[in-house]
Design a protein around this motif. Structure first.
Motif, PDB file in Angstrom:
ATOM      1  N   HIS A 565       0.886  -1.057   0.031  1.00 23.51           N
ATOM      2  CA  HIS A 565      -0.101   0.098  -0.160  1.00 23.51           C
ATOM      3  C   HIS A 565       1.043   1.250  -0.137  1.00 23.51           C
ATOM      4  O   HIS A 565       0.470   2.161  -0.624  1.00 23.51           O
ATOM      5  CB  HIS A 565      -0.939   0.051   1.128  1.00 23.51           C
ATOM      6  CG  HIS A 565      -1.998  -1.061   1.206  1.00 23.51           C
ATOM      7  ND1 HIS A 565      -2.811  -1.022   0.042  1.00 23.51           N
ATOM      8  CD2 HIS A 565      -2.655  -2.027   2.117  1.00 23.51           C
ATOM      9  CE1 HIS A 565      -3.667  -2.025   0.072  1.00 23.51           C
ATOM     10  NE2 HIS A 565      -3.372  -2.497   1.521  1.00 23.51           N
ATOM     11  N   GLU A 568       2.085   1.756  -3.285  1.00 25.19           N
ATOM     12  CA  GLU A 568       0.929   2.191  -4.154  1.00 25.19           C
ATOM     13  C   GLU A 568       0.930   4.019  -4.057  1.00 25.19           C
ATOM     14  O   GLU A 568       0.524   4.551  -5.071  1.00 25.19           O
ATOM     15  CB  GLU A 568      -0.286   1.780  -3.716  1.00 25.19           C
ATOM     16  CG  GLU A 568      -0.391   0.248  -4.222  1.00 25.19           C
ATOM     17  CD  GLU A 568      -1.822  -0.433  -4.038  1.00 25.19           C
ATOM     18  OE1 GLU A 568      -2.615   0.154  -3.321  1.00 25.19           O
ATOM     19  OE2 GLU A 568      -2.075  -1.670  -4.272  1.00 25.19           O
ATOM     20  N   ASP A 569       0.916   4.224  -2.637  1.00 22.02           N
ATOM     21  CA  ASP A 569       0.504   5.596  -2.407  1.00 22.02           C
ATOM     22  C   ASP A 569       1.796   6.602  -2.961  1.00 22.02           C
ATOM     23  O   ASP A 569       1.541   7.514  -3.617  1.00 22.02           O
ATOM     24  CB  ASP A 569       0.845   5.935  -1.024  1.00 22.02           C
ATOM     25  CG  ASP A 569      -0.748   5.332  -0.456  1.00 22.02           C
ATOM     26  OD1 ASP A 569      -1.307   4.942  -1.058  1.00 22.02           O
ATOM     27  OD2 ASP A 569      -0.842   5.047   0.692  1.00 22.02           O
ATOM     28  N   THR A 570       2.870   5.858  -2.539  1.00 22.62           N
ATOM     29  CA  THR A 570       4.089   6.514  -3.107  1.00 22.62           C
ATOM     30  C   THR A 570       4.247   6.765  -4.906  1.00 22.62           C
ATOM     31  O   THR A 570       4.527   7.825  -5.442  1.00 22.62           O
ATOM     32  CB  THR A 570       5.500   5.812  -2.845  1.00 22.62           C
ATOM     33  OG1 THR A 570       5.628   5.878  -1.500  1.00 22.62           O
ATOM     34  CG2 THR A 570       6.684   6.607  -3.422  1.00 22.62           C
ATOM     35  N   GLU A 573       1.630   9.335  -5.956  1.00 23.73           N
ATOM     36  CA  GLU A 573       1.954  10.653  -5.514  1.00 23.73           C
ATOM     37  C   GLU A 573       3.162  11.066  -6.456  1.00 23.73           C
ATOM     38  O   GLU A 573       3.205  12.388  -6.838  1.00 23.73           O
ATOM     39  CB  GLU A 573       2.626  10.498  -4.062  1.00 23.73           C
ATOM     40  CG  GLU A 573       3.107  12.107  -3.572  1.00 23.73           C
ATOM     41  CD  GLU A 573       3.751  11.926  -2.126  1.00 23.73           C
ATOM     42  OE1 GLU A 573       4.416  12.744  -1.854  1.00 23.73           O
ATOM     43  OE2 GLU A 573       3.626  10.720  -1.502  1.00 23.73           O
ATOM     44  N   LYS A 677      -1.785   0.733  -9.421  1.00 23.62           N
ATOM     45  CA  LYS A 677      -1.724  -0.265  -8.353  1.00 23.62           C
ATOM     46  C   LYS A 677      -1.733  -1.665  -8.891  1.00 23.62           C
ATOM     47  O   LYS A 677      -0.876  -2.513  -7.988  1.00 23.62           O
ATOM     48  CB  LYS A 677      -3.289   0.030  -7.796  1.00 23.62           C
ATOM     49  CG  LYS A 677      -3.357   1.323  -6.938  1.00 23.62           C
ATOM     50  CD  LYS A 677      -4.864   1.101  -6.352  1.00 23.62           C
ATOM     51  CE  LYS A 677      -5.041   2.593  -5.685  1.00 23.62           C
ATOM     52  NZ  LYS A 677      -6.400   2.744  -5.042  1.00 23.62           N
TER      53      LYS A 677
END
Length: 782
Positions: A565, A568-570, A573, A677
């Motif tokens: 996760h 994914e966020d990195t 971003e 993702k």
């Protein structure tokens, strides 16, 4: 008991006495050896020759070699003659064994031979003329041992492999004085469609300035040079990228000669034949009737390092019967790359990035262009007029027949919703262009890394195929030896010959794939396509530690989900693609707002003009009496305001179009997030799988290698059949390929994950990488 011991003692005495009597019956047989000149291996060769002669003839005579009976002529004809005469006069010499062109020329001129003489033939077949039916010397006390060495055969074979047009034939200068070299070569080239240039040499520098118009070299000189001189000689040829061929000593192949034709196991065969001829002389056989020709199988060796160095166009049909020598790992190159060097060069030189950089520059110019709408517009013009005289006459001075005038016009936009919106839109488009470039830059780095690892895989497979070919040839030779000894059937030899053909084809395919991977890398790096490059698997300590720390977090099953996760966020971003879409969305919003507000907001502009008449002449120049004409110069200033009320409903249509475009961009953004993702999950699963494959393939390769070594020994001893050995060999090389592919695919998957995150460890400092790892730990370790 005492009687048995006594009998045994008496028997031992009798045995010893019989051996002593036999030893006393053996006669001493002295052999003189005549040579031309020392070479570095002379001492070792003499030891082997003496041992072989004593081993074969030892039952018939006590062979003696005196140091005083080993004479060299140092390439001097007079000394060769005196050496021979000295050995004839020596009472202890029973047989003369002669080596070398000079000795053989001097001795062969004699009519009679008081002592047995064996001439070992380094004389080229092209210089000897025996009747076809003659198989012996037919001269008492004289025999030859002639090998099938021939300029003509070598030159024809070389021509078949490489279609040279003008070849340089390098020969020792002293041979030109004793043999009809030029006449012989003239006759040979009557049957060869090519020119030749004869290059006599005494030292390596003799070839300087004589290679310019040649396209190949046949080396038949320099055998008595030192090792350094021979290396220097061959290096001069390779520096000119000239394919070389020789049938002299086998070590020339190791020194860098491209193609070497040499007898198989020549020393053993030669020494055995010499020993058998000496045994015949000792036993009183007539040397004149001994066979003079020695049939041997020759092998063609290709130096793979030299082939790479000179970019030799390999004729693959010859590889089946070619023994590949040289270290394929030492590929000749003009530039060698590590991964950091590849990445840094692609940032500087990649043409795709340079083209994408122009899009940013174009977008920047569009911003400037949009801002220029608020800059003043100043223009000037001049005119000269001729009017019909009759019309000018009745104009009362307002329109003279001839006049010149000029004007200056000034315009300034004060406010425009269209212009203001366009500035903001173009700024967003410029930002989107920058993000597109950043994305292309990351793609270029990844593509360069992909090409780099692909080249490493191709190189590893090529080296594995090279080793496989060598092992297959070794097993083929074992099978041939077993067949010759009657230990196995012909089927084994044929099966290994088939495996040899397959292994050769594999190395051809591997060589082709390797060059294709280098071509791809050259294109990405904006190198000349024909630049010879190499890649090495070198990772900096910082890079390795970053990967290890990163992977340790991924390898922990309790942290893996949170780690995924975080990635994914990195990735979301940092994704330049999403940032570019967001800027396009902002531009679309502003476009939509433009069409919504433009019906309420007017466009306001300032205008001014100055007119000046420079001259008036001809009819109609004067005003009527009592009238004052217009001044020569005057101006006007005004403010213009416009507000479109109804534009064919186009404003509403364009606003709806902008709204639809914005929705489309948002959908693309959502789709991009989903793709990111999914890619994160796929790559992480791939990394985990490949890491386990690396560890398992290591174990498999080590076990397969040990198994192959045991199988080779068992096959040589006849304990197993050919099928078991072939299966073991194939298992070993397949395991090697799997290990190489797993290793580099793992590194490639790590690189792919870095691309998704838009963060490449190798392009950041140790401190930056540690900070990144710490940020990961803060997010996932609780």
């Amino acid at each position: 008991m005492y009687l048995n011991m006594k009998k045994k003692f008496i028997l031992l005495i009798l045995v010893i006495s019989s051996f002593a009597g036999f030893a006393q019956q053996q006669k001493d047989y002295h052999i003189a050896i005549l040579g031309d000149k020392l070479i570095p291996e002379t001492d070792q060769i003499l030891v082997q020759l003496k041992d072989e002669i004593k081993s074969v003839v030892g039952q018939s005579a006590n062979i003696i070699f005196k140091d005083s009976f080993i004479l060299l002529n140092d390439l001097n004809l007079d000394k060769a003659k005196s050496n021979y005469e000295e050995m004839l006069a020596a009472k202890d010499v029973d047989l003369i064994l002669s080596f070398g062109s000079i000795n053989n020329l001097v001795i062969a001129k004699n009519k009679t031979f008081p002592k047995p003489v064996i001439l070992f033939g380094v004389i080229n077949d092209d210089f000897i003329s025996f009747p076809e039916s003659q198989v012996a010397s037919n001269i008492p006390n004289l025999t030859y041992i002639l090998t099938p060495q021939s300029y003509k055969r070598d030159l024809l074979q070389f021509k078949e492999i490489f279609p040279y047009r003008k070849i340089g034939i390098v020969i020792d200068k002293y041979l030109m004085d004793i043999y009809p070299v030029k006449n012989t070569l003239d006759q040979i080239f009557n049957d060869i469609t090519a020119e030749y240039q004869l290059i006599p040499i005494d030292k390596a520098s003799d070839i300087d300035g004589k290679l310019e118009d040649l396209d190949a070299i046949y080396l038949s000189g320099g055998i008595f040079f030192t090792k350094d001189e021979q290396l220097a000689l061959v290096e001069k040829f390779n520096a000119k990228k000239l394919p070389t061929f020789t049938s002299m000593d086998e070590h020339f192949s190791n020194y860098g000669v491209l193609l070497t034709s040499q007898p198989i196991n020549n020393l053993e065969q030669f020494f055995r034949r010499i020993a058998l001829n000496i045994e015949a002389a000792v036993n009183g056989d007539n040397l004149s009737q001994l066979p003079i020709y020695m049939d041997i199988d020759a092998k063609l060796s290709l130096n793979i390092e030299t082939a790479f160095q000179i970019n030799f166009p390999l004729k693959y049909s010859f590889l089946l019967r070619t023994n590949i020598v040289g270290n394929a790992k030492r590929i000749s190159y003009q530039k060698r790359y590590t991964l950091p060097e590849v990445m840094n060069q692609v940032l500087d030189q990649n043409l795709g990035l340079k083209a994408e950089q122009k899009n940013i520059e174009l977008a920047s110019q569009e911003v400037k262009l949009s801002k220029s709408e608020y800059l003043p517009d100043l223009s000037t013009s001049a005119s000269a007029t001729h009017l019909d005289p009759d019309l000018a006459k009745v104009s009362n001075g307002s329109n003279p027949e001839y006049s010149t005038s000029g004007k200056v016009t000034f315009e300034q936009l004060i406010f425009s919703e269209q212009a203001s919106a366009n500035i903001k839109i173009q700024k967003e488009i410029e930002k989107a262009s920058k993000e597109n470039y950043n994305s292309k830059e990351k793609d270029a780095i990844f593509n360069a890394g992909y090409a780099y690892y692909n080249a490493l895989i191709s190189k590893a497979n090529f080296l594995i195929n090279d080793e496989n070919l060598r092992v297959t040839r070794q097993n083929y030779e074992i099978a041939q030896q077993k067949y010759d000894a009657g230990q196995t059937g012909k089927s084994d030899v044929l099966r290994w010959k088939s495996e040899l053909a397959r292994a050769t084809q594999n190395i051809v395919n591997g060589y082709t794939s390797l060059n294709q991977s280098f071509n791809e890398l050259n294109q990405i790096l904006n190198n000349p396509i024909d630049l010879r490059i190499d890649v090495i698997d070198f990772e900096s300590k910082n890079h390795k530690e970053g990967h290890i720390k990163f992977f340790n977090l991924l390898d922990d099953p309790f942290l893996r989900e949170r780690f995924t996760h975080f990635i994914e966020d990195t990735a979301i971003e940092n994704a330049h693609e999403l940032k570019s879409l967001q800027h396009n969305i902002s531009a679309s919003k502003r476009t939509e707002l433009l069409y919504q507000r433009s019906k309420f907001l007017p466009t306001i502009g300032l205008q001014g003009q100055y007119n000046h008449t420079f001259s008036r002449d001809g009819k109609g120049t004067n005003y009527p009496t009592g009238f004052t004409g217009a001044p020569d110069g005057y101006y006007n200033v005004g403010v213009q305001l416009s507000l479109p009320i109804f534009q064919k409903n186009q404003r509403n249509i364009k606003r709806q179009k902008s709204f639809i475009q914005r929705e489309q961009l948002n959908i693309q953004k959502d789709d991009a997030i989903v793709s990111i993702k999914r890619n994160v999950h796929d790559v992480i699963l791939s990394i985990i799988s490949q890491y386990s494959s690396i560890e398992l393939s290591k174990v498999s390769t080590e076990a397969a290698k040990e198994s192959l070594e045991l199988m080779q020994v068992s096959y040589t001893n006849g304990a197993i059949g050919i099928t078991s050995l072939i299966d073991s060999q194939q298992a070993y090389f397949q395991a090697q390929q799997q290990q190489a592919n797993a290793t580099y695919n793992f590194q490639l998957s790590i690189l792919q994950l870095e691309r998704i995150m838009s963060y490449f460890f190798i392009l950041h400092s140790e401190e930056e990488n540690q900070a990144f790892i710490n940020r990961v730990k803060e997010k996932i370790v609780r």
